[in-house]
Design a protein around this motif. Structure first.
Motif, PDB file in Angstrom:
ATOM      1  N   UNK A  42      32.958 -89.541 -44.988  1.00 19.87           N
ATOM      2  CA  UNK A  42      33.424 -89.605 -43.599  1.00 19.87           C
ATOM      3  C   UNK A  42      32.270 -89.406 -42.621  1.00 19.87           C
ATOM      4  N   UNK A  43      31.296 -88.619 -43.022  1.00 25.15           N
ATOM      5  CA  UNK A  43      30.214 -88.272 -42.087  1.00 25.15           C
ATOM      6  C   UNK A  43      29.442 -89.526 -41.672  1.00 25.15           C
ATOM      7  N   UNK A  44      29.066 -90.318 -42.651  1.00 23.62           N
ATOM      8  CA  UNK A  44      28.341 -91.557 -42.321  1.00 23.62           C
ATOM      9  C   UNK A  44      29.243 -92.536 -41.564  1.00 23.62           C
ATOM     10  N   UNK A  45      30.518 -92.583 -41.956  1.00 25.13           N
ATOM     11  CA  UNK A  45      31.432 -93.522 -41.294  1.00 25.13           C
ATOM     12  C   UNK A  45      31.618 -93.156 -39.816  1.00 25.13           C
ATOM     13  N   UNK A  46      31.730 -91.866 -39.523  1.00 23.56           N
ATOM     14  CA  UNK A  46      31.864 -91.438 -38.113  1.00 23.56           C
ATOM     15  C   UNK A  46      30.568 -91.746 -37.371  1.00 23.56           C
ATOM     16  N   UNK A  56      23.488 -85.776 -36.900  1.00 25.88           N
ATOM     17  CA  UNK A  56      24.245 -85.219 -35.772  1.00 25.88           C
ATOM     18  C   UNK A  56      25.671 -84.867 -36.202  1.00 25.88           C
ATOM     19  N   UNK A  57      26.301 -85.780 -36.914  1.00 22.86           N
ATOM     20  CA  UNK A  57      27.689 -85.525 -37.329  1.00 22.86           C
ATOM     21  C   UNK A  57      27.707 -84.378 -38.349  1.00 22.86           C
ATOM     22  N   UNK A  58      26.759 -84.391 -39.248  1.00 25.22           N
ATOM     23  CA  UNK A  58      26.680 -83.302 -40.223  1.00 25.22           C
ATOM     24  C   UNK A  58      26.488 -81.970 -39.505  1.00 25.22           C
TER      25      UNK A  58
END
Ligand code: FES
Length: 155
Positions: A42-46, A56-58
């Motif tokens: 999900x992290x890369x997809x977001x 950043x999302x991580x």
């Protein structure tokens, strides 16, 4: 993660928030509500959907203790480890609960029955030491109350 169906569920959730400013937190909450945790993919997809970096999302995921990398146990005890609760004897109670469960904070029992976590101030300082048990606040914990609680959640 189970490849195709999980991926399409993630795509559907992420698409719901497309184009909304400040969507990162709502999208992460929606994913955690659906999956019970934030799947790695999900992290890369977001990041792709929001034109941001994976780091950043991580960073957002790791900043907030509520987001989980793996599903929680069936019961969840979160003990407040912040100052007011510490000053009211919370650390001794936390150590007792961890020893009883045989878990470190942040761990889930192997049989998936229970997760033990830290939390930092529940806004219940007036009733310190405080905890959340399956999302319900419990205040004025004493060793005796903790024992009763453990008999109920981890007999
Ligand atoms: S410090 Fe524990 S509830 Fe505030």
């Amino acid at each position: 993660m189970q490849a195709a169906s999980d991926r399409s569920r993630l795509e559907e959730i992420i698409a719901r928030f497309a184009g909304i400013d400040g969507a990162t937190l709502p999208v992460l909450h929606a994913i955690q509500d659906d999956f019970g945790h934030i799947p790695e993919a999900a992290i890369q997809m977001i990041a792709d959907a929001e034109n941001r970096s994976r780091a950043e999302i991580h960073g957002v995921v790791s900043f907030y203790h509520d987001f989980r990398a793996v599903p929680a146990g069936r019961r969840v005890i979160k003990l407040c480890r912040a100052e007011a609760c510490q000053s009211m004897g919370g650390e001794a109670i936390a150590a007792r609960i961890a020893a009883h469960l045989g878990l470190e904070f942040g761990e889930t029992a192997r049989d998936g029955s229970i997760t033990l976590e830290n939390i930092y101030c529940l806004g219940l300082c007036a009733t310190a030491p405080a905890a959340l048990v399956d999302g319900k606040p419990v205040g004025r914990l004493t060793e005796a109350r903790a024992e009763r609680l453990l008999r109920e959640v981890a007999p």
